[in-house]
Design a protein around this motif. Structure first.
Motif, short mmCIF file in Angstrom:
data_model
loop_
_atom_site.label_atom_id
_atom_site.label_comp_id
_atom_site.label_asym_id
_atom_site.label_seq_id
_atom_site.Cartn_x
_atom_site.Cartn_y
_atom_site.Cartn_z
N VAL A 146 0.84 -1.33 0.05
CA VAL A 146 0.14 0.13 -0.12
C VAL A 146 0.71 1.20 -0.19
N ASP A 147 1.83 1.32 0.77
CA ASP A 147 2.82 2.42 0.82
C ASP A 147 3.42 2.75 -0.23
N ALA A 148 4.03 1.71 -0.99
CA ALA A 148 4.52 1.91 -2.36
C ALA A 148 3.80 2.06 -3.43
N TYR A 149 2.61 1.77 -3.26
CA TYR A 149 1.65 2.24 -4.29
C TYR A 149 1.45 3.78 -4.04
N PHE A 150 0.89 4.14 -2.83
CA PHE A 150 0.87 5.59 -2.72
C PHE A 150 1.87 6.70 -2.90
N ASP A 151 3.27 5.98 -2.67
CA ASP A 151 4.45 6.77 -2.93
C ASP A 151 4.85 6.90 -4.35
N PHE A 152 4.28 5.96 -5.34
CA PHE A 152 4.40 6.09 -6.60
C PHE A 152 3.65 6.91 -7.17
N VAL A 153 2.11 6.94 -6.76
CA VAL A 153 0.97 7.94 -7.24
C VAL A 153 1.46 9.51 -7.01
N GLU A 154 1.96 9.51 -5.62
CA GLU A 154 2.01 10.94 -5.29
C GLU A 154 3.45 11.51 -5.81
N ALA A 155 4.34 10.62 -6.38
CA ALA A 155 5.63 11.30 -6.70
C ALA A 155 5.50 11.98 -8.15
N ASP A 156 4.36 11.38 -8.79
CA ASP A 156 4.17 12.02 -10.25
C ASP A 156 2.89 11.94 -10.64
N PRO A 157 1.98 12.57 -9.93
CA PRO A 157 0.59 12.50 -10.11
C PRO A 157 -0.07 12.91 -11.37
N LEU A 158 0.82 13.75 -12.09
CA LEU A 158 0.32 14.10 -13.37
C LEU A 158 0.74 12.79 -14.42
N LEU A 159 1.90 12.67 -14.31
CA LEU A 159 2.33 11.30 -15.26
C LEU A 159 1.58 10.14 -14.96
N TRP A 160 0.98 9.78 -13.78
CA TRP A 160 0.33 8.80 -13.18
C TRP A 160 -1.19 8.83 -13.87
N SER A 161 -1.69 10.11 -13.85
CA SER A 161 -3.22 10.37 -14.51
C SER A 161 -3.05 10.13 -15.94
N LEU A 162 -1.93 10.13 -16.54
CA LEU A 162 -1.99 10.04 -18.05
C LEU A 162 -2.45 8.60 -18.41
N LEU A 163 -2.09 7.53 -17.35
CA LEU A 163 -2.84 6.25 -17.87
C LEU A 163 -4.02 6.23 -17.94
N PHE A 164 -4.83 7.07 -17.21
CA PHE A 164 -6.20 7.01 -17.17
C PHE A 164 -6.98 8.01 -17.92
N GLU A 165 -6.35 9.25 -18.08
CA GLU A 165 -6.94 10.17 -18.84
C GLU A 165 -6.74 9.85 -20.21
N HIS A 166 -5.74 9.35 -20.71
CA HIS A 166 -5.55 9.09 -22.30
C HIS A 166 -6.59 8.03 -22.92
N ARG A 167 -7.19 8.31 -23.95
CA ARG A 167 -8.01 7.44 -24.44
C ARG A 167 -7.71 7.57 -25.99
N LEU A 168 -7.49 6.09 -26.41
CA LEU A 168 -7.34 5.83 -27.80
C LEU A 168 -8.49 5.98 -28.69
N PRO A 169 -8.27 6.37 -29.95
CA PRO A 169 -9.35 6.81 -30.83
C PRO A 169 -10.36 5.49 -30.91
N ALA A 170 -11.64 5.84 -31.26
CA ALA A 170 -12.61 4.83 -31.60
C ALA A 170 -12.22 3.69 -32.48
N GLY A 171 -12.24 2.46 -32.03
CA GLY A 171 -11.91 1.34 -32.75
C GLY A 171 -10.46 0.89 -32.56
#
Length: 208
Positions: A90-115
């Motif tokens: 749990v601590d390793a996960y939170f450490d990772f997310v908190e270190a680079d929140p914008l880079l981490w958010s790229l995983l979930f904000e980016h959407r591939l084109p339809a299809g």
């Protein structure tokens, strides 16, 4: 401006991924363009289009690198003693997310084109990360009836931890409760693993 032959293709791909990651750390998805990445490494945008199909392809590779780093961090935490493993993960996960929140958010904000679909290598990277966490928690989940049940539990925990960490880094968690995010994360993982698998549903009763 550097010439195309200043770097081998594999090295140039690495430089481009690192530069794209640096832009994402600073500005998130909105700041990422092929032109800005090319400028950071001293090449033309056309050079990058010879290495990546498009910006989406480059972002998928950056996200793959992020997953690889998270996998390494969780594997290191998972090497701890079983009694400490839940808390370390749990601590390793939170450490990772908190270190680079914008880079981490790229995983979930980016959407591939339809299809379009994520490439097989990316899916394999994600599967490997999840499987490694399942293996780390296996000594604490011996009561689970099957590997599939353990894996589903880990996926559910990740989804829940993602929600907590996203609320925390966006400073929205206090709208729900004034509780430290890691405290919620530890509580979630400890309670869910301690609870064990849900009992099997009894067969339906039929009246003859």
């Amino acid at each position: 401006m550097a010439r195309r032959n200043d770097h081998a293709p594999d090295e140039l791909r690495r430089l481009a991924r690192e530069a794209a990651g640096a832009v994402a750390r600073e500005e998130g998805l909105r700041g990422l363009t092929v032109r800005r990445v090319a400028e950071r490494i001293g090449y033309t945008p056309g050079t990058l289009y010879n290495l990546f199909a498009n910006l989406d392809d480059l972002i998928v590779h950056v996200n793959g690198d992020t997953l690889d780093r998270l996998d390494a961090a969780l594997k290191a935490a998972g090497a701890s003693l079983p009694a400490e493993r839940r808390a370390r993960l749990v601590d390793a996960y939170f450490d990772f997310v908190e270190a680079d929140p914008l880079l981490w958010s790229l995983l979930f904000e980016h959407r591939l084109p339809a299809g379009a679909e994520l490439p097989d290598w990316y899916k394999a990277t994600l599967d490997r990360l999840i499987d490694n966490v399942v293996a780390a928690l296996a000594p604490l989940m011996e009561a689970w009836p099957s590997p599939e049940a353990r894996r589903m539990t880990v996926v559910a925990l990740w989804a829940a931890l993602h929600g907590i960490s996203t609320l925390a880094v966006s400073r929205k968690l206090t709208l729900v409760a004034a509780v430290p995010p890691r405290a919620l994360g530890h509580l979630l993982v400890e309670r869910m693993i301690a609870a064990g698998p849900a009992p099997a549903s009894p067969p339906p009763v039929t009246l003859s």
